[in-house]
Design a protein around this motif. Structure first.
Motif, PDB file in Angstrom:
ATOM      1  N   UNK A   1       0.842  -1.197   0.000  1.00  0.00           N
ATOM      2  CA  UNK A   1       0.000   0.000   0.000  1.00  0.00           C
ATOM      3  C   UNK A   1       0.883   1.254   0.000  1.00  0.00           C
ATOM      4  N   UNK A   2       0.615   2.227  -0.875  1.00  0.00           N
ATOM      5  CA  UNK A   2       1.510   3.389  -0.996  1.00  0.00           C
ATOM      6  C   UNK A   2       1.461   4.355   0.181  1.00  0.00           C
TER       7      UNK A   2
ATOM      8  N   UNK B   1      -7.077   9.353   8.101  1.00  0.00           N
ATOM      9  CA  UNK B   1      -7.627   9.343   6.748  1.00  0.00           C
ATOM     10  C   UNK B   1      -7.530  10.742   6.161  1.00  0.00           C
ATOM     11  N   UNK B   2      -7.492  10.794   4.845  1.00  0.00           N
ATOM     12  CA  UNK B   2      -7.459  12.073   4.135  1.00  0.00           C
ATOM     13  C   UNK B   2      -8.402  11.982   2.945  1.00  0.00           C
ATOM     14  N   UNK B   3      -9.069  13.076   2.599  1.00  0.00           N
ATOM     15  CA  UNK B   3      -9.876  13.073   1.379  1.00  0.00           C
ATOM     16  C   UNK B   3      -8.989  12.873   0.150  1.00  0.00           C
TER      17      UNK B   3
ATOM     18  N   UNK C   1      -5.523  15.031  -1.238  1.00  0.00           N
ATOM     19  CA  UNK C   1      -4.247  14.440  -1.643  1.00  0.00           C
ATOM     20  C   UNK C   1      -3.944  14.759  -3.106  1.00  0.00           C
ATOM     21  N   UNK C   2      -4.934  14.631  -3.955  1.00  0.00           N
ATOM     22  CA  UNK C   2      -4.739  14.897  -5.375  1.00  0.00           C
ATOM     23  C   UNK C   2      -4.274  16.335  -5.589  1.00  0.00           C
ATOM     24  N   UNK C   3      -4.928  17.281  -4.948  1.00  0.00           N
ATOM     25  CA  UNK C   3      -4.561  18.686  -5.096  1.00  0.00           C
ATOM     26  C   UNK C   3      -3.162  18.944  -4.551  1.00  0.00           C
ATOM     27  N   UNK C   4      -2.858  18.353  -3.377  1.00  0.00           N
ATOM     28  CA  UNK C   4      -1.546  18.576  -2.764  1.00  0.00           C
ATOM     29  C   UNK C   4      -0.424  18.000  -3.624  1.00  0.00           C
TER      30      UNK C   4
ATOM     31  N   UNK D   1     -12.221   8.675   0.547  1.00  0.00           N
ATOM     32  CA  UNK D   1     -11.202   8.807   1.584  1.00  0.00           C
ATOM     33  C   UNK D   1     -10.095   7.795   1.351  1.00  0.00           C
ATOM     34  N   UNK D   2      -8.874   8.161   1.778  1.00  0.00           N
ATOM     35  CA  UNK D   2      -7.739   7.238   1.692  1.00  0.00           C
ATOM     36  C   UNK D   2      -7.109   7.131   3.079  1.00  0.00           C
TER      37      UNK D   2
END
Length: 276
Positions: free
Chosen positions: A21-22, A185-187, A191-194, A223-224
């Motif tokens: 898992x990354x 957890x993070x949305x 993460x994509x935007x960051x 969520x991830x």
């Protein structure tokens, strides 16, 4: 103008199944960007067969971790050592990861040493078997196990290793069980935007996440889980806003019952943006 100087508070060895898992690589980036901890070793363990045939996966993980550390301009710690691709057997095995842990423990230093393992405890078990004195030299911060009777991934990837390590009464253990690490957890949108807007390191992580090979039946939600980042509260940050239970025995045995997710995420995302 320079930011307030943060003094190092501990040395860390970071062990993980980097080819799994990354979220482990996100945690590695966070440690590498944190001046409060000083990385003295990075090791790579076997992966669960759910990620495919295990042969060569420890080395593949080592290569991934080393690549990220180079992008983060940390070449001094990018010599990542791979362990065995087979589970713990109880027999001494001569592998680079175990030796790296033993060497880091023996090197000593003024700062306390924390071995952060957010995967199976295979390399930790091999190191303790290779040199039992390791148990007196460090604290293990382990992401794994569960209070409930469930098949938690990090434990059941190598249960023999986990039992061997946790039964060692000379070893201090700070555990982040499933009930706790799943709080981190993070949305996906955050993460994509960051990652898209955070320079070479963000681009590296974005490419990693967007090239994941998963079975057709796997679907992703909004969520991830970044559970491997939970130990940052005892390494790169502080556990003042976390909670844990602790036995009265020595060495220390703690079980963290909550961690401050927003503290972890805000710190990571800010450091990633600043590292341009």
């Amino acid at each position: 103008m320079d930011m307030i100087r943060v003094e190092p508070r501990c040395r860390v060895i970071i062990d993980n199944d980097w080819a799994g898992d990354p979220d482990g690589l996100v945690a590695l980036a966070h440690h590498a960007l944190s001046p409060a901890n000083r990385i003295v070793g990075v090791t790579s363990s076997l992966t669960n067969p759910m990620f495919g045939p295990p042969g060569g996966m420890a080395q593949r993980g080592a290569d991934l971790a080393a690549g990220l550390l180079r992008v983060l301009k940390r070449p001094e710690v990018s010599d990542v050592q791979a362990g065995s691709d087979a589970p713990f057997t109880g027999q001494a095995r001569d592998n680079a990861a175990a030796h790296a842990i033993v060497d880091a423990a023996a090197a000593g230093g003024e700062l306390s040493l924390i071995l952060v393992c957010a995967g199976p405890l295979t390399n930790v078990a091999d190191a303790l078997l290779l040199d039992p004195a390791v148990a007196h030299s460090l604290t293990l911060a382990w992401v794994g196990g569960a209070a409930a009777n469930e098949e938690e991934y990090n434990y059941f990837t190598d249960p023999a290793a986990a039992d061997f390590v946790l039964e060692n009464q000379q070893l201090a253990v700070w555990q982040f069980p499933a009930e706790t690490y799943r709080q981190v957890v993070a949305p996906v949108a955050e993460l994509d935007h960051a990652f898209r807007n955070s320079g070479p390191a963000g681009a590296w992580l974005w490419e990693l996440y967007n090239s994941l090979e998963v079975p057709d039946f796997v679907t992703f939600g909004p969520l991830w889980c970044l559970g491997d980042s939970a130990p940052l509260v005892v390494t790169g940050l502080d556990d003042v806003t976390s909670t844990f239970t602790e036995t009265g025995t020595r060495p220390s045995r703690r079980t963290y019952t909550s961690v401050d997710t927003r503290l972890i995420m805000a710190d990571f995302l800010a450091k990633l943006r600043l590292h341009q």
